[in-house]
Design a protein around this motif. Structure first.
Motif, PDB file in Angstrom:
ATOM      1  N   LEU A  22       0.833  -1.204   0.000  1.00  0.00           N
ATOM      2  CA  LEU A  22       0.000   0.000   0.000  1.00  0.00           C
ATOM      3  C   LEU A  22       0.867   1.254   0.000  1.00  0.00           C
ATOM      4  CD1 LEU A  22      -2.804   1.289   0.084  1.00  0.00           C
ATOM      5  CD2 LEU A  22      -2.807   1.022   2.566  1.00  0.00           C
ATOM      6  N   LEU A  23       1.981   1.219   0.714  1.00  0.00           N
ATOM      7  CA  LEU A  23       2.890   2.366   0.755  1.00  0.00           C
ATOM      8  C   LEU A  23       3.454   2.654  -0.643  1.00  0.00           C
ATOM      9  CD1 LEU A  23       4.270   4.519   2.501  1.00  0.00           C
ATOM     10  CD2 LEU A  23       6.119   2.872   2.952  1.00  0.00           C
ATOM     11  N   GLN A  24       3.786   1.587  -1.371  1.00  0.00           N
ATOM     12  CA  GLN A  24       4.272   1.760  -2.753  1.00  0.00           C
ATOM     13  C   GLN A  24       3.208   2.431  -3.620  1.00  0.00           C
ATOM     14  OE1 GLN A  24       5.398  -2.186  -4.041  1.00  0.00           O
ATOM     15  NE2 GLN A  24       7.542  -1.900  -3.457  1.00  0.00           N
ATOM     16  N   GLU A  25       1.964   1.986  -3.474  1.00  0.00           N
ATOM     17  CA  GLU A  25       0.851   2.580  -4.240  1.00  0.00           C
ATOM     18  C   GLU A  25       0.684   4.055  -3.890  1.00  0.00           C
ATOM     19  OE1 GLU A  25      -2.734   0.333  -3.626  1.00  0.00           O
ATOM     20  OE2 GLU A  25      -1.761  -1.579  -4.095  1.00  0.00           O
ATOM     21  N   LEU A  26       0.795   4.362  -2.589  1.00  0.00           N
ATOM     22  CA  LEU A  26       0.616   5.748  -2.133  1.00  0.00           C
ATOM     23  C   LEU A  26       1.737   6.642  -2.653  1.00  0.00           C
ATOM     24  CD1 LEU A  26      -0.494   4.910   1.505  1.00  0.00           C
ATOM     25  CD2 LEU A  26      -1.832   6.292  -0.101  1.00  0.00           C
ATOM     26  N   ASN A  27       2.944   6.098  -2.685  1.00  0.00           N
ATOM     27  CA  ASN A  27       4.086   6.885  -3.182  1.00  0.00           C
ATOM     28  C   ASN A  27       3.964   7.178  -4.678  1.00  0.00           C
ATOM     29  OD1 ASN A  27       5.444   7.201  -0.753  1.00  0.00           O
ATOM     30  ND2 ASN A  27       6.446   5.206  -0.910  1.00  0.00           N
ATOM     31  N   ARG A  28       3.219   6.299  -5.375  1.00  0.00           N
ATOM     32  CA  ARG A  28       3.006   6.506  -6.819  1.00  0.00           C
ATOM     33  C   ARG A  28       1.813   7.435  -7.071  1.00  0.00           C
ATOM     34  NH1 ARG A  28       4.173   0.797  -7.369  1.00  0.00           N
ATOM     35  NH2 ARG A  28       1.954   0.337  -7.487  1.00  0.00           N
ATOM     36  N   ALA A  29       0.937   7.575  -6.060  1.00  0.00           N
ATOM     37  CA  ALA A  29      -0.296   8.353  -6.242  1.00  0.00           C
ATOM     38  C   ALA A  29      -0.005   9.837  -6.433  1.00  0.00           C
ATOM     39  CB  ALA A  29      -1.202   8.158  -5.042  1.00  0.00           C
TER      40      ALA A  29
END
Length: 231
Positions: A224-231
């Motif tokens: 989820l952190l990876q997804e958030l960093n890409r958001a």
């Protein structure tokens, strides 16, 4: 502590101190029982909530998923003892007369029957979640929370709210759960999920980072952190 409890059954202070002693001796099952007993007497005692959460984690690590089956029986606290006062029963030898101003249990404080009913409602909610009926499960969890404010019930209802796309409600439930257990992994993860959907990426990342301090290798959180960093 045992001597104190013989004189005044279900006294909060001796129960908490005995629980702490059991915990120090790594007798986690006995400590869990004492902490749970305190919460029957007064559900607002934060030290008991914290103790239950610590013991639950320790017992899950020690005994696995069936840890509850290995617990000694938790005593049922009589309604007469469910007050903020630790007073011997009226007929006990040497019992003092309770103060005239001693309050009875306050509105919202759980009784033994109420706690048991709350647990039943929560389990009914869990069964409905397994069947995918999140809307009905929310109703069961809501009824349960009226009787007993339990961290797991809040996080379970938050899961339902996520499934129903009611993200603000999910955030609210996780926040309530974190008041009871500030490091609760499920509450932090589910609030992060809801905040992500509400596009509050900064707060979502903060929750995930808090979670990773407790569980640095939590794969779902790292993803989820990876997804958030890409958001």
């Amino acid at each position: 502590c045992r001597s104190a409890l013989d004189l005044a059954p279900f006294g909060i202070k001796p129960l908490l101190r005995r629980a702490a002693a059991y915990e120090a001796l790594e007798s986690y099952r006995l400590a869990y029982v004492d902490y749970k007993t305190v919460l029957q007497v007064d559900c607002t005692v934060q030290a008991a909530h914290d103790g239950v959460n610590r013991m639950t984690k320790a017992l899950q690590e020690k005994d696995g998923v069936n840890w509850r089956q290995k617990l000694p029986p938790i005593p049922t606290v009589p309604i007469s003892a469910q007050t903020r006062w630790s007073v011997p029963s009226a007929g006990a030898p040497g019992a003092n007369t309770p103060p005239a101003t001693a309050p009875l249990a306050e509105p919202g404080e759980s009784t033994a029957a109420g706690t048991e009913r709350a647990r039943t409602l929560k389990e009914e909610g869990n069964e409905l979640v397994k069947k995918g009926n999140h809307k009905k499960a929310v109703e069961k969890y809501s009824e349960s929370l009226k009787l007993n404010q339990e961290c797991a019930t809040y996080t379970n209802r938050a899961l339902c709210y996520l499934a129903l796309k009611q993200y603000k409600e999910a955030v609210q439930d996780c926040t309530e759960a974190l008041k009871l257990d500030p490091k609760n992994v499920k509450a932090l993860y589910r609030r992060a999920q809801a905040l992500k959907e509400l596009k509050d990426y900064k707060s979502s990342i903060a929750d995930i980072k808090s979670l990773l301090k407790t569980e640095p290798k939590n794969t779902a959180a790292l993803r989820l952190l990876q997804e958030l960093n890409r958001a």
